[in-house]
Design an enzyme around this catalytic site. Structure first.
Site, mmCIF file in Angstrom:
data_model
loop_
_atom_site.group_PDB
_atom_site.id
_atom_site.type_symbol
_atom_site.label_atom_id
_atom_site.label_comp_id
_atom_site.label_asym_id
_atom_site.label_seq_id
_atom_site.Cartn_x
_atom_site.Cartn_y
_atom_site.Cartn_z
ATOM 1 N N ARG A 102 0.364 9.774 1.258
ATOM 2 C CA ARG A 102 -0.257 8.333 1.972
ATOM 3 C C ARG A 102 0.463 9.532 3.684
ATOM 4 O O ARG A 102 1.118 10.692 3.935
ATOM 5 C CB ARG A 102 1.523 8.241 2.671
ATOM 6 N N HIS A 129 -6.126 1.483 3.811
ATOM 7 C CA HIS A 129 -4.893 1.387 3.102
ATOM 8 C C HIS A 129 -5.674 0.497 1.908
ATOM 9 O O HIS A 129 -5.036 -0.858 2.178
ATOM 10 C CB HIS A 129 -4.082 0.608 3.560
ATOM 11 N N GLN A 132 -2.772 -1.575 -0.595
ATOM 12 C CA GLN A 132 -2.506 -2.899 0.661
ATOM 13 C C GLN A 132 -3.422 -3.980 -0.208
ATOM 14 O O GLN A 132 -3.148 -5.650 -0.380
ATOM 15 C CB GLN A 132 -2.794 -2.435 1.670
ATOM 16 N N ASP A 220 -1.948 -7.783 11.588
ATOM 17 C CA ASP A 220 -0.722 -6.307 11.447
ATOM 18 C C ASP A 220 -0.314 -5.923 12.554
ATOM 19 O O ASP A 220 -0.395 -6.414 13.805
ATOM 20 C CB ASP A 220 -1.652 -5.511 10.453
ATOM 21 N N CYS A 258 1.045 -7.582 6.728
ATOM 22 C CA CYS A 258 1.620 -6.355 5.255
ATOM 23 C C CYS A 258 2.882 -5.586 5.010
ATOM 24 O O CYS A 258 3.362 -4.690 4.668
ATOM 25 C CB CYS A 258 0.545 -5.253 5.065
ATOM 26 N N ARG A 286 2.119 -5.560 -4.314
ATOM 27 C CA ARG A 286 2.786 -4.288 -4.147
ATOM 28 C C ARG A 286 2.515 -3.049 -5.093
ATOM 29 O O ARG A 286 1.840 -2.470 -5.936
ATOM 30 C CB ARG A 286 3.106 -3.601 -2.983
#
Length: 299
Positions: A102, A129, A132, A220, A258, A286
């Protein structure tokens, strides 16, 4: 099915058939109908950014699969103290069975993949991402059945989450309309990648037009980690893009986010706490989607 790719840096590192296979396995794992395991395998997890969902879902997922996950923050390894990323990658590739990272810079996860002699998974970069997106598409499958009959409106910033989702949606046959303010659009290359799968996402600066016929409205945060100095500018630019009851009025659209959410900015508390919200299913998924990805990459 065995994946053709050794790494998962972008959602379209998978083929549409491989994406279907990962989502099928995720559904089976979630239902307890798949007993795949990764005994004695270790996932090294590199974090430049703090995380709740990414860390806990990967760590729990490896435990569920009878493997082990190891948190590697900036203060835990030499990477945070000047060691070149390629050197860290070479060493980790000899210790662990896979690396999840990450990071801020997408080029850094590409460097990891180039030099690590094991699969590398993008847990988030400033450009993408993809993990996700796996969870998002699994959530849409669960909520609507046939994803190809679903229309999604992305409302807000053209950020990493949105960019991965647009490409993944194209692979899954989900129609997408993207509504972003002027100056905050997604990279044109994202739409070129979507076109490779036969999709032509609509693009607008009008959020009301975008949500009018949507089954799902996805948003988001407007101010991502590292963008705090842009806060005042962004709040002004995104006026009218908040997902609230007024925007959703007259629609039956469900809402995706998310997380983490900045309640009162990109989405209201009332909407996130309503029956429209799919955010908690996304968060749970996830875990299941990443377990499926790990099995497909490592088993």
């Amino acid at each position: 099915m065995a994946l053709d790719t050794d790494d998962f840096l972008d959602i379209d590192d998978l083929t549409p058939a491989e994406l279907d296979a990962v989502l099928d396995r995720a559904s089976a794992l979630k239902a307890g109908a798949d007993d795949a395991q990764l005994p004695d395998q270790t996932l090294g997890m590199i974090f430049e950014k703090p995380s709740t969902r990414t860390r806990v879902s990967f760590e729990t997922g490896m435990t569920d699969l009878s493997g082990h996950a190891m948190f590697l923050g900036p203060d835990d390894i030499q990477l945070g103290h000047g060691e070149p990323l390629r050197d860290t990658a070479r060493v980790l590739g000899r210790y662990v069975d896979a690396v999840m990272a990450r990071l801020f810079d997408h080029a850094d996860v590409e460097t990891l993949a180039e030099h690590a002699d094991c699969p590398v998974i993008n847990g988030l970069t400033d450009e993408a991402h993809p993990c996700q997106t796996l969870a998002d598409l699994l959530t849409i499958r669960e909520a609507f059945g046939d994803a190809e009959d679903v229309t999604v409106a992305w409302v807000g910033d053209g950020n990493n989450v949105g960019q991965s989702f647009v490409v993944g949606a194209a692979m899954a046959g989900v129609d997408v309309t993207v509504a972003t303010p002027a100056g905050y659009a997604m990279d044109e290359a994202v739409f070129d990648r979507a076109a490779d799968f036969g999709a032509d996402p609509a693009v607008t600066t009008d959020p009301e037009a975008a949500v009018a016929d949507a089954d799902v409205v996805y948003t988001d945060v407007w101010i991502s980690m590292g963008q705090e100095d842009e806060r005042a500018e962004k709040l002004a630019a995104f006026e009218g893009f908040q997902v609230n009851e007024a925007l959703l009025a007259g629609t039956d659209a469900q809402v995706m986010h998310c997380l983490p959410a900045h309640r009162g900015e990109e989405i209201t508390n009332d909407v996130l706490e309503s029956d429209r919200a799919l955010a908690w299913d996304q968060a749970e998924n996830r875990l299941h989607a990443q377990k499926a990805l790990l099995v497909e990459l490592l088993a």
